[in-house]
Design a protein around this motif. Structure first.
Motif, PDB file in Angstrom:
ATOM      1  N   PHE A  23       1.134  -1.097   0.124  1.00 58.71           N
ATOM      2  CA  PHE A  23      -0.007   0.397   0.030  1.00 58.71           C
ATOM      3  C   PHE A  23       0.582   1.414  -0.600  1.00 58.71           C
ATOM      4  O   PHE A  23       0.635   2.350  -0.654  1.00 58.71           O
ATOM      5  CB  PHE A  23      -0.726   0.061   0.720  1.00 58.71           C
ATOM      6  CG  PHE A  23      -2.244  -1.511   1.224  1.00 58.71           C
ATOM      7  CD1 PHE A  23      -2.615  -1.246   0.257  1.00 58.71           C
ATOM      8  CD2 PHE A  23      -2.275  -1.815   2.572  1.00 58.71           C
ATOM      9  CE1 PHE A  23      -3.912  -2.363   0.390  1.00 58.71           C
ATOM     10  CE2 PHE A  23      -3.625  -2.328   2.408  1.00 58.71           C
ATOM     11  CZ  PHE A  23      -4.427  -3.026   0.919  1.00 58.71           C
ATOM     12  N   THR A  27       0.525   3.723  -3.034  1.00 57.64           N
ATOM     13  CA  THR A  27       0.329   4.779  -2.764  1.00 57.64           C
ATOM     14  C   THR A  27       2.055   6.089  -3.488  1.00 57.64           C
ATOM     15  O   THR A  27       0.998   7.484  -4.417  1.00 57.64           O
ATOM     16  CB  THR A  27      -0.646   5.224  -1.502  1.00 57.64           C
ATOM     17  OG1 THR A  27      -1.159   4.400  -1.047  1.00 57.64           O
ATOM     18  CG2 THR A  27      -0.181   6.990  -1.294  1.00 57.64           C
ATOM     19  N   TYR A  58      -4.889   4.871  -0.218  1.00 59.95           N
ATOM     20  CA  TYR A  58      -4.533   3.388  -1.707  1.00 59.95           C
ATOM     21  C   TYR A  58      -5.360   3.719  -2.051  1.00 59.95           C
ATOM     22  O   TYR A  58      -5.426   3.819  -2.816  1.00 59.95           O
ATOM     23  CB  TYR A  58      -3.869   2.481  -0.709  1.00 59.95           C
ATOM     24  CG  TYR A  58      -3.613   1.549  -2.048  1.00 59.95           C
ATOM     25  CD1 TYR A  58      -2.793   0.933  -2.826  1.00 59.95           C
ATOM     26  CD2 TYR A  58      -5.100   0.440  -1.447  1.00 59.95           C
ATOM     27  CE1 TYR A  58      -3.228   0.602  -3.684  1.00 59.95           C
ATOM     28  CE2 TYR A  58      -5.786  -0.360  -3.139  1.00 59.95           C
ATOM     29  CZ  TYR A  58      -4.302  -0.479  -3.921  1.00 59.95           C
ATOM     30  OH  TYR A  58      -4.529  -1.324  -5.108  1.00 59.95           O
TER      31      TYR A  58
END
Length: 115
Positions: A23, A27, A58
């Motif tokens: 994540f 991101t 995310y």
């Protein structure tokens, strides 16, 4: 090794940490694709110890990048993670299904691959 040695709590934690790093990396990559001038380290510092905020970041970045909803984590998997990480639950093999949790994490990451 945790799984083979019967440390199911540590197995779940280890698998989940890899998902959290996914994540974080995703991101950051999505944010850099639209805002190269942002200081990612300074931004991430504010959420690095807050799993739910990382996950939300995310989800929002994914939706803005791909113009579709991301695959949301299964509530039971999140619940298991929270019980193990925050409540000290000692998960047994049958209850935790540690191998299945690892497969879930792997399949989740693989399912996000975009050509």
């Amino acid at each position: 090794y945790c799984l083979m040695d019967g440390y199911y709590r540590e197995t779940i934690t280890t698998y989940n940490v890899s998902l959290e790093r996914f994540f974080e990396y995703s991101t950051e990559a999505m944010l850099l694709s639209v805002a190269k001038e942002i200081d990612i380290d300074k931004l991430w510092k504010n959420v690095k110890n807050q799993y739910e905020r990382q996950l939300e970041a995310y989800y929002y970045m994914y939706a803005s990048q791909f113009h579709e909803l991301p695959q949301f984590l299964e509530p039971r998997k999140v619940e298991l993670r929270n019980e193990v990480v925050h409540k000290g639950k000692l998960a047994g093999e049958a209850e935790a299904k540690a191998k299945a949790f690892g497969e879930y994490c792997f399949n989740y990451v693989r399912s996000t691959y975009k050509n």
